[in-house]
Design an enzyme around this catalytic site. Sequence first.
Site, PDB file in Angstrom:
ATOM      1  CE  LYS A 259       2.404  -2.436  -4.462  1.00 41.05           C
ATOM      2  NZ  LYS A 259       2.077  -2.248  -3.086  1.00 41.05           N
TER       3      LYS A 259
ATOM      4  CD  GLN B  19       0.396  -8.951  -2.802  1.00 35.53           C
ATOM      5  OE1 GLN B  19       1.029  -9.831  -3.515  1.00 35.53           O
ATOM      6  NE2 GLN B  19      -0.764  -8.621  -2.871  1.00 35.53           N
TER       7      GLN B  19
ATOM      8  CG  ASP C 152      -2.086  -1.227   1.267  1.00 37.10           C
ATOM      9  OD1 ASP C 152      -2.154  -1.566   0.037  1.00 37.10           O
ATOM     10  OD2 ASP C 152      -2.408  -1.652   2.210  1.00 37.10           O
TER      11      ASP C 152
ATOM     12  N   GLY D  18      -4.785  -4.089  -3.476  1.00 37.97           N
ATOM     13  CA  GLY D  18      -5.578  -2.985  -3.918  1.00 37.97           C
ATOM     14  C   GLY D  18      -4.769  -1.790  -4.443  1.00 37.97           C
ATOM     15  CG  HIS D  19      -2.140  -2.117  -6.879  1.00 37.99           C
ATOM     16  ND1 HIS D  19      -1.203  -2.501  -7.958  1.00 37.99           N
ATOM     17  CD2 HIS D  19      -1.705  -2.532  -5.581  1.00 37.99           C
ATOM     18  CE1 HIS D  19      -0.549  -3.661  -7.248  1.00 37.99           C
ATOM     19  NE2 HIS D  19      -0.877  -3.511  -5.879  1.00 37.99           N
TER      20      HIS D  19
END
Length: 441
Positions: free
Chosen positions: A36, A240, A33, A60-61
């Site tokens: 990215k 990640q 988080d 979750g991007h």
Amino acid sequence: MQLSKPTTSLLPRIEKMLTGDRTIAVVGAQFGDEGKGKIVELLALWADIIVRFNGGNNAGHTIYVDNKPEVLHLLPCAIFQRGKICVVGQGVVVDLEVLKKELGLAKGRGSIIRIDRRAPVILPIYKQIDGLREAANSKKLGTTGRGIGPAYEAHASRYALRMGDLTSASRIREALNRGGNYYAQLCAAAKSLGGTPQTEDDLVKELLGYSRMVKNLLYDTVEIVRKALGTKKIMFEGAQAALLDVNQGTTPFVTSSSCTIAGIYSTFGQLPIDRVFGVAKAYVTRVGEGPFPSKIVGEMAHALREAGNEYGSTTKRPRDVGWMDLFALRYAVQMGGITDICLTKADVLNLWSQLQVCTKYMHGKNVAKEHRLMTAEYVKECTPVFEEVEGWHGANLTGIKLFGDLPPALQQYIRDIAAFLGVPVSMIGIGPCHDDIIFHG
Ligand code: GDP
Ligand code: IMO
Ligand code: MG
């Protein structure tokens, strides 16, 4: 606040930064988080091919689409950019429901999506087992509950049902009965944990329902990437982060995939990666369980969590927050071959006039051994040592374009980080919007 898609006006500056580069990677350098998604979407302006290489929808991007934040969990963060080839590699585990949703988002946007035939499918029973194990575990790992661990277990055991198996009922059945009676073995595991798994017939029916959707998306993505080497511009998008890496992170509080460039090599083979951008926040956050030496608690933690909106993009869980941990970040840089740091959320850390930075851990009377940071037990035995540095309290960074216009204390913070790590801080995030980025050097 104006939240926008990355504007092509930034392209010349990106091209200047990436002069001579053909293949780059963007990876997390802390506990995930770090931002990215934003960096990938920005650098995708430059890239022809954008490749997600690890993880699944535990990621979750966050990116911005039509001025609204959108969180992508599976497809590369370039699916809204016309003409971009967006690849999901064989190292990614695929949740078909999530894939369907994200294909829907991408529809009509003009990107080209390619998914590897060999990518393992996340079966519904994996999510069940993931959740049941966590519930049964007195020492929870804090997983996202998306079935990631069991899906990678299937991959390693060689029983995984792969995307290419979805094309017919017979292939699905064959895959579900690998190792004798693989699916029955899974059902027994789920039942032993108190679960009520779906019958094989129902599962086959459900999976077959996706065969039309995936049929025209399936490719040998290794071939796509290797053919493009040296002629097209390629960017690998990591999910990640280094400290969650299955081999190099704080075991067992890690995810189940290779999150560093090792994950690229293990699936796409040896290839030249010109630049590896490690994304790191100006502070640190962690969601889930596991050691966090530079963690802060109480009022200050609350203030930082709220200022940075530090709630999980995937699970909405509050993230623990802490001071910049240069000792752990240097480990991530060295182990992950990171050549450049993208430092995000510098705008958020304007809360105090004095900041702490962790520069080493002590293990008893000795400085901790960096290469031992990969076990949670060892890290828990360590005590962090902090140095106090000047903050940029109250500074409003909105609209700043040049490094030299940043508050002097922030400039110093960045110089100190680069000197400590031995790699440049090439991008500095000063807000969630794509224009809120400063290129440095
Ligand atoms: P990822 O998983 O690494 O892609 O990061 P996430 O999307 O889960 O979380 C990063 C959050 O920080 C998102 O809400 C981003 O919009 C936001 N963000 C990224 N860079 C910056 C920045 O420089 N400043 C601020 N204020 N927010 C940022
Ligand atoms: P992005 O790509 C932050 C964490 C989970 C848990 C551990 C194992 O958005 O940075 P898993 O479900 O993978 O078995 O959970 O890993 N985790 C993440 N934390 N960002 C992520 O992804 C994460 N993906 C997994 O919270 O501690
Ligand atoms: Mg995230």
